[in-house]
Every structure is written in structure tokens, then in C-alpha cells.
Design a protein around this motif. Structure first.
Motif, PDB file in Angstrom:
ATOM      1  N   CYS A  10      35.165  61.974  -4.922  1.00  0.00           N
ATOM      2  CA  CYS A  10      33.866  62.539  -4.550  1.00  0.00           C
ATOM      3  C   CYS A  10      34.043  63.635  -3.500  1.00  0.00           C
ATOM      4  CB  CYS A  10      32.957  61.452  -4.008  1.00  0.00           C
ATOM      5  SG  CYS A  10      32.315  60.315  -5.245  1.00  0.00           S
ATOM      6  N   ALA A  11      34.879  63.357  -2.511  1.00  0.00           N
ATOM      7  CA  ALA A  11      35.126  64.355  -1.475  1.00  0.00           C
ATOM      8  C   ALA A  11      35.779  65.609  -2.044  1.00  0.00           C
ATOM      9  CB  ALA A  11      36.005  63.761  -0.378  1.00  0.00           C
ATOM     10  N   ALA A  12      36.609  65.426  -3.057  1.00  0.00           N
ATOM     11  CA  ALA A  12      37.285  66.562  -3.695  1.00  0.00           C
ATOM     12  C   ALA A  12      36.379  67.310  -4.657  1.00  0.00           C
ATOM     13  CB  ALA A  12      38.535  66.076  -4.433  1.00  0.00           C
ATOM     14  N   GLY A  13      35.241  66.715  -5.004  1.00  0.00           N
ATOM     15  CA  GLY A  13      34.319  67.366  -5.928  1.00  0.00           C
ATOM     16  C   GLY A  13      34.680  67.190  -7.379  1.00  0.00           C
ATOM     17  N   THR A  14      35.571  66.244  -7.697  1.00  0.00           N
ATOM     18  CA  THR A  14      35.988  66.044  -9.088  1.00  0.00           C
ATOM     19  C   THR A  14      35.145  65.005  -9.813  1.00  0.00           C
ATOM     20  OG1 THR A  14      37.673  64.456  -8.378  1.00  0.00           O
ATOM     21  CG2 THR A  14      38.359  66.750  -8.628  1.00  0.00           C
ATOM     22  N   VAL A  15      34.341  64.235  -9.082  1.00  0.00           N
ATOM     23  CA  VAL A  15      33.341  63.354  -9.685  1.00  0.00           C
ATOM     24  C   VAL A  15      32.025  63.607  -8.949  1.00  0.00           C
ATOM     25  CG1 VAL A  15      35.014  61.597 -10.391  1.00  0.00           C
ATOM     26  CG2 VAL A  15      33.915  61.412  -8.161  1.00  0.00           C
ATOM     27  N   PRO A  16      30.886  63.380  -9.600  1.00  0.00           N
ATOM     28  CA  PRO A  16      29.611  63.813  -9.025  1.00  0.00           C
ATOM     29  C   PRO A  16      29.109  62.974  -7.871  1.00  0.00           C
ATOM     30  CG  PRO A  16      29.270  62.700 -11.129  1.00  0.00           C
ATOM     31  CD  PRO A  16      30.745  62.870 -10.978  1.00  0.00           C
ATOM     32  N   GLY A  17      29.498  61.731  -7.764  1.00  0.00           N
ATOM     33  CA  GLY A  17      28.975  60.888  -6.701  1.00  0.00           C
ATOM     34  C   GLY A  17      29.530  59.484  -6.803  1.00  0.00           C
ATOM     35  N   MET A  18      29.063  58.610  -5.931  1.00  0.00           N
ATOM     36  CA  MET A  18      29.583  57.257  -5.846  1.00  0.00           C
ATOM     37  C   MET A  18      28.435  56.284  -5.651  1.00  0.00           C
ATOM     38  SD  MET A  18      32.404  55.924  -3.129  1.00  0.00           S
ATOM     39  CE  MET A  18      32.913  54.202  -3.042  1.00  0.00           C
ATOM     40  N   GLU A  19      28.426  55.224  -6.441  1.00  0.00           N
ATOM     41  CA  GLU A  19      27.419  54.185  -6.290  1.00  0.00           C
ATOM     42  C   GLU A  19      28.005  53.045  -5.457  1.00  0.00           C
ATOM     43  OE1 GLU A  19      26.268  53.056 -10.229  1.00  0.00           O
ATOM     44  OE2 GLU A  19      24.904  54.759 -10.458  1.00  0.00           O
ATOM     45  N   VAL A  20      27.264  52.611  -4.452  1.00  0.00           N
ATOM     46  CA  VAL A  20      27.665  51.467  -3.642  1.00  0.00           C
ATOM     47  C   VAL A  20      26.610  50.390  -3.811  1.00  0.00           C
ATOM     48  CG1 VAL A  20      28.084  50.595  -1.313  1.00  0.00           C
ATOM     49  CG2 VAL A  20      28.907  52.871  -1.965  1.00  0.00           C
ATOM     50  N   TYR A  21      27.047  49.204  -4.204  1.00  0.00           N
ATOM     51  CA  TYR A  21      26.141  48.089  -4.437  1.00  0.00           C
ATOM     52  C   TYR A  21      26.095  47.210  -3.188  1.00  0.00           C
ATOM     53  CZ  TYR A  21      26.280  49.626  -9.254  1.00  0.00           C
ATOM     54  OH  TYR A  21      26.174  50.382 -10.401  1.00  0.00           O
ATOM     55  N   GLY A  22      24.895  47.049  -2.632  1.00  0.00           N
ATOM     56  CA  GLY A  22      24.745  46.310  -1.389  1.00  0.00           C
ATOM     57  C   GLY A  22      24.715  47.259  -0.205  1.00  0.00           C
ATOM     58  N   ASP A  23      25.008  46.717   0.976  1.00  0.00           N
ATOM     59  CA  ASP A  23      24.890  47.519   2.201  1.00  0.00           C
ATOM     60  C   ASP A  23      26.216  48.107   2.679  1.00  0.00           C
ATOM     61  OD1 ASP A  23      26.187  45.279   3.078  1.00  0.00           O
ATOM     62  OD2 ASP A  23      24.628  44.646   4.492  1.00  0.00           O
ATOM     63  N   GLY A  24      27.278  47.955   1.884  1.00  0.00           N
ATOM     64  CA  GLY A  24      28.553  48.554   2.244  1.00  0.00           C
ATOM     65  C   GLY A  24      29.377  47.746   3.225  1.00  0.00           C
ATOM     66  N   THR A  25      28.961  46.517   3.496  1.00  0.00           N
ATOM     67  CA  THR A  25      29.702  45.704   4.466  1.00  0.00           C
ATOM     68  C   THR A  25      30.721  44.776   3.815  1.00  0.00           C
ATOM     69  OG1 THR A  25      27.972  43.991   4.460  1.00  0.00           O
ATOM     70  CG2 THR A  25      27.791  45.751   6.116  1.00  0.00           C
ATOM     71  N   ALA A  26      30.779  44.760   2.494  1.00  0.00           N
ATOM     72  CA  ALA A  26      31.767  43.924   1.816  1.00  0.00           C
ATOM     73  C   ALA A  26      33.178  44.358   2.222  1.00  0.00           C
ATOM     74  CB  ALA A  26      31.607  44.023   0.305  1.00  0.00           C
ATOM     75  N   VAL A  27      34.014  43.388   2.575  1.00  0.00           N
ATOM     76  CA  VAL A  27      35.357  43.663   3.085  1.00  0.00           C
ATOM     77  C   VAL A  27      36.406  43.302   2.037  1.00  0.00           C
ATOM     78  CG1 VAL A  27      37.072  42.995   4.821  1.00  0.00           C
ATOM     79  CG2 VAL A  27      34.686  43.346   5.482  1.00  0.00           C
ATOM     80  N   ARG A  28      37.355  44.217   1.871  1.00  0.00           N
ATOM     81  CA  ARG A  28      38.502  43.965   1.008  1.00  0.00           C
ATOM     82  C   ARG A  28      39.776  44.269   1.779  1.00  0.00           C
ATOM     83  NH1 ARG A  28      34.948  41.849  -1.059  1.00  0.00           N
ATOM     84  NH2 ARG A  28      34.204  41.937  -3.211  1.00  0.00           N
TER      85      ARG A  28
END
Length: 246
Positions: free
Chosen positions: A122-140
Motif C-alpha cells: 500500500c505504501a508503495a502504491g502497488t495495491v489500492p488499499g488495506m482492509e483491517v478487521y476490528g480495531d487493529g489491536t490484534a497481536v501477532r
């Protein structure tokens, strides 16, 4: 394969959500493929790339003794493959070592279903965007592919025919928001995110305790989050003018 000293088995179908759509294909590849490979072996060392998703989710770091409770056909197929190689080792046919890999990243991965790869793209502009499910606090738990390669070498050196061992391979816990912040810091570009409702049953935390592997001498050297992101950014070969910020 009589002239082979050891096999490192990396091949697998590995997309969690896809596995719900076609579970039979995942069992055919991940279990059937492992079975076919074992049939060709006698007296060799066998290292299986498995996954940290075989575990029952827990807020605490997961050890190799933590309960296995796969929550997807993908994870279930890898757990079945783990059992298969362990029984083959117990019979004396091979020596087996299973490495339960957590989130491997940083080497120019092209699979944009993975969070770091998608965010960097996404930052490079090679894909249009990013979907995040939930509030983004899930830890991996993330680990650089270079450190994973080192883990396989260390584990292979400790593997002996007739024995069976399991090791976690993980290093750096981080949330989705942490990843987004790291990508912005490294690239100087914000990631275009569409926030979606949380997926029911999504695991809030999945972290590795890699003490057992470290006791063999494994020392991850490239798995700081910003270093993983930076190497993915550089390996993605962005167009001129899109190099990482310094």
C-alpha cells in the motif's frame, strides 16, 4: 531418496481463510503431500514447517507444551502432518523436527494477504488499499525470514533419526496498528486503511515462547519490526523516488 541426508519440507497450502472454502484441498496438499514424501524416506532427518496457529489461543506466550486446538482447516491439516511425522520418527523410519512458524516476513514476500506485505505494498502504491478487521489491536508474533532460515539450520543440527522434537519460531509481538506505524516510519507514507467490523472468532493474541529453540543456540538478529518492514520495502523494488526514508 537413498542419497538424501535430510529433508526440509516447506511446501504447503497456507491461506487460513481460503482453507475454509476448500478444506479438502488443504488436507490433500498438507497431509497427503507430507505422507507421500515420508514414503520416499528411510533413515533420514525430516524437518517440517508447521504453524503457530495449531495452538489454542491464549493471552500468554505459547510454549511447545501449550494445548493444540486448530481453529481452521489450514491449522488442522498442519497439526495432522505434525502427528504423521512424529509417528514416523517414533517407528525409527526418520528423525523428525517440527518448527511451528509464527508470522514470517521481511524477504520480499508477494502474498498481499499477509499484513506486513499488504501494508508495504500500500505504501508503495502497488495495491489500492488495506482492509483491517476490528480495531487493529490484534497481536501477532513476527520473525524475519533470515532468522527462520537460521532456525532450520540449528534445528537440523540437533535432529537425530528415531527422535521427534518441536520448536516455536517467533520473535517480535506487534499489533496491526504497530505494523501500520512502522510502515509509515520506514517509508514516510501513511497506509490507506479501510476499517471493517471484527471477524467473529478472530484470535486477539498469538505470541511465541521460543525459549526451547534459543536453548539450542538460535539467536534472531533481524526480527525487530522496523527491520522486517524495511527489508520488505527494499525487496519489493519500488519505483524510483519510492525508496525508504532515512
Amino acid at each position: 531418496m537413498p542419497d538424501v541426508d535430510a529433508v526440509i519440507h516447506l511446501a504447503a497450502a497456507a491461506r487460513v481463510r481460503e482453507s475454509f472454502v476448500d478444506p479438502l484441498a488443504y488436507y490433500e496438499t498438507n497431509v497427503g503431500g507430507t505422507l507421500n514424501l515420508l514414503k520416499a524416506l528411510e533413515g533420514q532427518r525430516f524437518l517440517l514447517a508447521s504453524t503457530g496457529t495449531v495452538y489454542r489461543p491464549s493471552d500468554a506466550p505459547l510454549t511447545e507444551e501449550s494445548v493444540r486446538e486448530p481453529t481452521s482447516p489450514y491449522a488442522a491439516s498442519k497439526a495432522a502432518a505434525e502427528d504423521l511425522v512424529a509417528w514416523a520418527a517414533r517407528s525409527g523410519q526418520v528423525g523428525s523436527t517440527t518448527l511451528r512458524l509464527f508470522n514470517v516476513a521481511g524477504g520480499g514476500d508477494t502474498d498481499t494477504t499477509r499484513v506486513i506485505t499488504r501494508a508495504v505494498a500500500c505504501a508503495a502504491g502497488t495495491v489500492p488499499g488495506m482492509e483491517v478487521y476490528g480495531d487493529g489491536t490484534a497481536v501477532r508474533d513476527f520473525v524475519h525470514v533470515r532468522d527462520v532460515a537460521t532456525a532450520f539450520v540449528v534445528a537440523l543440527e540437533a535432529c537425530e533419526v528415531g527422535t521427534s522434537s518441536v520448536y516455536n519460531v517467533g520473535c517480535t509481538p506487534a499489533s496491526v496498528r504497530d505494523v501500520l506505524d512502522a510502515v509509515a516510519a520506514v517509508t514516510g507514507r501513511a497506509v490507506d486503511v479501510s476499517w471493517k467490523p471484527a471477524v467473529p472468532g478472530e484470535v486477539p493474541s498469538l505470541r511465541a515462547d521460543a525459549s526451547r529453540l534459543r536453548a539450542l543456540g538460535w539467536e534472531p538478529r533481524s526480527s525487530a519490526l522496523k527491520e522486517i518492514v524495511r527489508d520488505q520495502w527494499l525487496a519489493s523494488a519500488p519505483a524510483p523516488g519510492r525508496g525508504p526514508s532515512r
